[in-house]
Design a protein around this motif. Structure first.
Motif, mmCIF file in Angstrom:
data_model
loop_
_atom_site.group_PDB
_atom_site.id
_atom_site.type_symbol
_atom_site.label_atom_id
_atom_site.label_comp_id
_atom_site.label_asym_id
_atom_site.label_seq_id
_atom_site.Cartn_x
_atom_site.Cartn_y
_atom_site.Cartn_z
ATOM 1 N N PHE A 47 0.830 -1.195 0.000
ATOM 2 C CA PHE A 47 0.000 0.000 0.000
ATOM 3 C C PHE A 47 0.870 1.253 0.000
ATOM 4 C CE2 PHE A 47 -3.406 2.792 0.944
ATOM 5 C CZ PHE A 47 -2.987 3.647 1.966
ATOM 6 N N VAL A 48 0.463 2.250 -0.800
ATOM 7 C CA VAL A 48 1.183 3.518 -0.849
ATOM 8 C C VAL A 48 0.316 4.647 -0.295
ATOM 9 C CG1 VAL A 48 2.225 5.247 -2.371
ATOM 10 C CG2 VAL A 48 2.555 2.801 -2.832
ATOM 11 N N ALA A 49 -0.893 4.783 -0.851
ATOM 12 C CA ALA A 49 -1.769 5.879 -0.440
ATOM 13 C C ALA A 49 -3.214 5.524 -0.766
ATOM 14 C CB ALA A 49 -1.381 7.174 -1.142
ATOM 15 N N GLY A 50 -4.147 6.090 0.008
ATOM 16 C CA GLY A 50 -5.555 5.875 -0.239
ATOM 17 C C GLY A 50 -6.347 7.138 0.005
ATOM 18 N N ILE A 51 -7.507 7.233 -0.640
ATOM 19 C CA ILE A 51 -8.367 8.398 -0.497
ATOM 20 C C ILE A 51 -9.814 7.933 -0.466
ATOM 21 C CG2 ILE A 51 -8.434 8.838 -3.002
ATOM 22 C CD1 ILE A 51 -8.356 11.876 -2.279
ATOM 23 N N SER A 52 -10.579 8.510 0.436
ATOM 24 C CA SER A 52 -11.984 8.137 0.569
ATOM 25 C C SER A 52 -12.792 8.602 -0.633
ATOM 26 C CB SER A 52 -12.552 8.745 1.855
ATOM 27 O OG SER A 52 -12.486 10.166 1.789
ATOM 28 N N TRP A 53 -14.019 8.119 -0.730
ATOM 29 C CA TRP A 53 -14.845 8.401 -1.896
ATOM 30 C C TRP A 53 -15.052 9.903 -2.109
ATOM 31 C CZ3 TRP A 53 -19.358 11.077 -1.165
ATOM 32 C CH2 TRP A 53 -19.840 11.143 0.132
ATOM 33 N N SER A 54 -15.132 10.642 -1.004
ATOM 34 C CA SER A 54 -15.373 12.080 -1.096
ATOM 35 C C SER A 54 -14.092 12.885 -1.248
ATOM 36 C CB SER A 54 -16.087 12.566 0.159
ATOM 37 O OG SER A 54 -15.228 12.438 1.282
ATOM 38 N N ARG A 72 -8.169 13.369 -5.848
ATOM 39 C CA ARG A 72 -9.113 12.833 -6.831
ATOM 40 C C ARG A 72 -10.007 13.936 -7.371
ATOM 41 N NH1 ARG A 72 -12.343 8.261 -4.049
ATOM 42 N NH2 ARG A 72 -13.542 8.284 -6.007
ATOM 43 N N GLU A 73 -10.476 13.724 -8.578
ATOM 44 C CA GLU A 73 -11.470 14.599 -9.199
ATOM 45 C C GLU A 73 -12.627 13.706 -9.623
ATOM 46 O OE1 GLU A 73 -10.414 18.096 -11.747
ATOM 47 O OE2 GLU A 73 -8.493 17.031 -11.901
ATOM 48 N N ASN A 74 -13.682 13.693 -8.850
ATOM 49 C CA ASN A 74 -14.804 12.812 -9.153
ATOM 50 C C ASN A 74 -15.490 13.190 -10.470
ATOM 51 O OD1 ASN A 74 -14.309 11.258 -6.925
ATOM 52 N ND2 ASN A 74 -15.922 12.168 -5.666
ATOM 53 N N ALA A 75 -15.467 14.458 -10.810
ATOM 54 C CA ALA A 75 -16.085 14.888 -12.066
ATOM 55 C C ALA A 75 -15.350 14.328 -13.275
ATOM 56 C CB ALA A 75 -16.136 16.404 -12.136
ATOM 57 N N LYS A 76 -14.077 13.983 -13.085
ATOM 58 C CA LYS A 76 -13.268 13.448 -14.180
ATOM 59 C C LYS A 76 -12.988 11.957 -14.020
ATOM 60 C CE LYS A 76 -10.889 17.754 -15.345
ATOM 61 N NZ LYS A 76 -9.575 18.400 -15.564
ATOM 62 N N ASN A 77 -13.566 11.341 -12.993
ATOM 63 C CA ASN A 77 -13.326 9.908 -12.731
ATOM 64 C C ASN A 77 -11.829 9.595 -12.681
ATOM 65 O OD1 ASN A 77 -16.073 9.629 -12.779
ATOM 66 N ND2 ASN A 77 -16.133 8.121 -14.430
ATOM 67 N N THR A 78 -11.085 10.454 -12.014
ATOM 68 C CA THR A 78 -9.628 10.321 -12.008
ATOM 69 C C THR A 78 -9.073 10.502 -10.595
ATOM 70 O OG1 THR A 78 -9.523 11.184 -14.267
ATOM 71 C CG2 THR A 78 -7.483 11.202 -12.998
ATOM 72 N N VAL A 79 -8.087 9.676 -10.282
ATOM 73 C CA VAL A 79 -7.328 9.824 -9.044
ATOM 74 C C VAL A 79 -5.867 10.051 -9.415
ATOM 75 C CG1 VAL A 79 -6.978 7.314 -8.806
ATOM 76 C CG2 VAL A 79 -6.850 8.798 -6.787
ATOM 77 N N TYR A 80 -5.182 10.844 -8.602
ATOM 78 C CA TYR A 80 -3.808 11.229 -8.880
ATOM 79 C C TYR A 80 -2.894 10.842 -7.726
ATOM 80 C CZ TYR A 80 -6.360 14.351 -12.031
ATOM 81 O OH TYR A 80 -7.216 14.858 -12.976
ATOM 82 N N LEU A 81 -1.630 10.699 -8.053
ATOM 83 C CA LEU A 81 -0.604 10.534 -7.035
ATOM 84 C C LEU A 81 0.556 11.444 -7.410
ATOM 85 C CD1 LEU A 81 0.161 8.982 -4.427
ATOM 86 C CD2 LEU A 81 1.460 7.414 -5.903
ATOM 87 N N GLN A 82 0.702 12.528 -6.671
ATOM 88 C CA GLN A 82 1.823 13.438 -6.859
ATOM 89 C C GLN A 82 2.988 12.920 -6.028
ATOM 90 O OE1 GLN A 82 2.163 16.268 -8.861
ATOM 91 N NE2 GLN A 82 4.316 16.124 -8.221
#
Length: 122
Positions: A47-54, A72-82
């Motif tokens: 595991f590296v990182a996680g983010i809740s649905w909101s 994450r950007e829910n409007a774009k259905n995308t999650v990011y890892l910087q």
């Protein structure tokens, strides 16, 4: 069917930065927690990182705290890892995953991407 597609991996020098993206389709993205995992050569997937649905809660492995940021950007259905201040030990295949649940175990994830390779040179 559900698809998670990672992008943004590559070769970077130690101390550098990369941003990974994961685009999702075939699921109600805003209903899922999203996570990043990684697997280095010859090692288990971690595991590296996680983010809740909101997006209101984020979680990090100790090894990346202060250097990596998940969003994450829910409007774009995308999650990011910087990923900043990269180290050679960050070299791995990075996987995006989606979960209905509230834990960040590899076995608790419902869907997986195919991964993107990050190589950090010294």
């Amino acid at each position: 069917q559900v698809q998670l597609v990672e992008s943004g991996g590559g070769l970077v020098q130690a101390g550098g930065s990369l941003r990974l993206s994961c685009g999702a389709s075939g699921l109600t993205f805003s209903s899922y927690g999203m996570g990043w995992f990684r697997q280095a050569p010859g090692k288990e997937r971690d595991f590296v990182a996680g983010i809740s649905w909101s997006g209101g809660n984020t979680y990090y492995a100790d090894s990346v705290k202060g250097r990596f940021t998940i969003s994450r950007e829910n409007a774009k259905n995308t999650v990011y890892l910087q990923m900043n201040s990269l180290k050679p030990e960050d070299t791995a295949v990075y996987y995006c995953a989606a979960t209905w649940g509230s834990t960040w175990s590899e076995y608790g994830m419902n869907y997986w991407g195919k991964g993107t390779l990050v190589t950090v040179s010294s």
